[in-house]
Design a protein around this motif. Structure first.
Motif, short mmCIF file in Angstrom:
data_model
loop_
_atom_site.label_atom_id
_atom_site.label_comp_id
_atom_site.label_asym_id
_atom_site.label_seq_id
_atom_site.Cartn_x
_atom_site.Cartn_y
_atom_site.Cartn_z
N LYS A 62 4.05 -0.83 -11.25
CA LYS A 62 5.22 -1.20 -10.46
C LYS A 62 4.93 -2.48 -9.67
N LEU A 63 5.88 -3.39 -9.68
CA LEU A 63 5.80 -4.62 -8.89
C LEU A 63 7.01 -4.70 -7.97
N GLY A 64 6.80 -5.05 -6.72
CA GLY A 64 7.92 -5.23 -5.81
C GLY A 64 8.54 -6.61 -5.99
N THR A 65 9.82 -6.73 -5.64
CA THR A 65 10.51 -8.01 -5.72
C THR A 65 11.29 -8.28 -4.45
N PHE A 78 5.15 -3.64 -17.05
CA PHE A 78 5.45 -3.64 -15.63
C PHE A 78 6.90 -3.21 -15.40
N VAL A 79 7.13 -2.60 -14.24
CA VAL A 79 8.46 -2.19 -13.81
C VAL A 79 8.75 -2.84 -12.46
N LEU A 80 9.87 -3.51 -12.35
CA LEU A 80 10.24 -4.16 -11.10
C LEU A 80 10.96 -3.18 -10.17
N GLN A 81 10.60 -3.22 -8.90
CA GLN A 81 11.26 -2.39 -7.89
C GLN A 81 11.72 -3.29 -6.75
N ASP A 113 0.83 -1.20 0.00
CA ASP A 113 0.00 0.00 0.00
C ASP A 113 0.87 1.26 0.00
N HIS A 114 1.90 1.25 0.82
CA HIS A 114 2.75 2.43 0.95
C HIS A 114 3.52 2.74 -0.33
N ASN A 115 3.90 1.68 -1.07
CA ASN A 115 4.74 1.88 -2.26
C ASN A 115 3.97 1.77 -3.57
N GLY A 116 2.67 1.52 -3.49
CA GLY A 116 1.87 1.45 -4.71
C GLY A 116 2.12 0.21 -5.55
N TRP A 117 2.46 -0.90 -4.89
CA TRP A 117 2.68 -2.15 -5.61
C TRP A 117 1.40 -2.99 -5.55
#
Length: 384
Positions: free
Chosen positions: A128-131, A153-156, A37-41
């Protein structure tokens, strides 16, 4: 400590629902979803392999027996787990995790398992997707992930944000770690008694491993000294009797959680280095509290060891966190400013080597509490 990775993984890795029930993982996911939620993933992709899988095991209970696994965890909706196994192995793989949707990620199955799951997150702009754990992913698999993501998609990297290895341990985790420490104590006692019978370090190490395996350890790692404690080596298959003290290292994994210990048994009376190493270990245990800095603990150990120097096999470190990985978090070095967390579990490692006074290595596993340290297992100076 750096040890040899087994070629064949044995032991039971079935999800222990009686000790880590479904609600435990829902609580862990609540913490993860707060970071989403905090990072928009809209989702986080969690990778682990047979060698290193702390984040994957923490969030899914899945520990790869071979190759790799990847959990696809959405902010809302159903999770999916991909594993590097054939479709015929999937029924067995489903017993290792709470995630119901387990798919093969091998070869042609990849596109059918990974790509459709991502479709729900597709938007007008790149999402954006977290990894987690992608730093250890093989380049071939990383390229397959990139191809599937395309420009949509962009991986973060989320490892530093979520920081699973550096977290405080949950109550059920502490129960698991205590069980690992109890088994470790039994195996370490066998290590010592085996050496006292035959004075052959490798034979004694195999005795310890045999006992640990019989008590359901999933993995056992050993190092022994064949030169009186100056160096440590993995299994050589020489089975030679050695003069001088027993100096060795033993690590066990039980239900996914590691515990390790150094063993020093002097061949005669307890040496000055063993006594000083014990004093140094006592000194840093006394300073273990929430907020204590790694560099201050290192300084305390080095000061208490004087006039001896820190043993070279430790690489300048006196400890680190331990749990689902044998080696978690930053090392306790002179240049490290990381702080201890309440309910964190740490392995402390101290040793001295001196050509005249002898060699010794001692360790302890400690839980940090608000009032100080709870010692879960530790080395003691011993003589033959």
């Amino acid at each position: 400590m750096q040890t040899v990775q087994p070629c064949v993984t044995i032991g039971s890795y079935i999800w222990a629902q009686d000790r880590l029930p479904h609600d435990e993982f829902m609580l862990r996911l609540d913490e993860l979803r707060a970071a989403m939620d905090h990072n928009g993933w809209p989702a986080i992709l969690v990778y682990g392999d047979v060698r290193e899988h702390a984040a994957l095991a923490y969030l899914s209970s899945f520990i790869p027996r071979v190759r790799w696994g990847m959990a696809l965890l959405p902010r809302t909706g159903d999770a999916r787990l991909l594993c590097a196994m054939s479709t015929r192995d999937l029924p067995a793989m489903r017993t290792l995790t709470w995630i119901a949707d387990v798919r093969s990620g091998m070869g042609p199955e990849w596109a059918n398992a990974f790509d459709p799951w991502l479709e729900r997150f597709k938007g007008d702009q790149a999402q954006k997707l977290g990894t987690l754990g992608f730093d250890i992913m093989a380049p071939v698999l990383h390229a397959a992930v990139r191809r599937s993501l395309g420009e949509r998609f962009v991986l973060q990297r989320a490892d530093d944000i979520v920081a699973i290895p550096a977290r405080r341990k949950r109550p059920r985790e502490l129960t698991m770690i205590r069980a690992s420490c109890k088994l470790l104590e039994t195996a370490a006692a066998t290590f010592v008694e085996g050496w006292r019978r035959n004075h052959a370090p490798e034979t004694a190490a195999l005795d310890a491993e045999r006992v640990a395996r019989s008590l359901a350890a999933q993995d056992v790692r050993t190092l022994v000294s064949l030169d009186g404690g100056r160096t440590l080596v993995p299994f050589q298959g020489r089975f030679e009797k050695c003069s001088g003290p027993l100096v060795g290292y033993l690590a066990v994994k039980v239900a996914g959680y590691w515990a390790d210990i150094f063993v020093t048994v002097d061949d005669g009376s307890i040496t000055p280095t063993a006594r000083q190493t014990t004093a140094a270990l006592d000194a840093i245990i006394a300073d273990m509290r929430p907020g204590a800095r790694a560099d201050a603990l290192h300084a305390k150990a080095v000061g208490a060891l004087a006039p001896y120097k820190l043993h070279s096999v430790l690489g300048g470190s006196v400890g680190h966190s331990i749990g689902l990985s044998l080696h978690e978090g930053p090392e306790f070095r002179a240049s490290e400013d990381a702080t201890l967390a309440e309910d964190g579990v740490y392995t402390l490692q101290v040793g001295a080597d001196d050509a005249k006074a002898g060699n010794a290595l001692m360790s302890a596993i400690v839980r940090v509490t608000a009032k100080g340290a709870e010692v879960l297992v530790r080395s003691r100076p011993q003589a033959r």
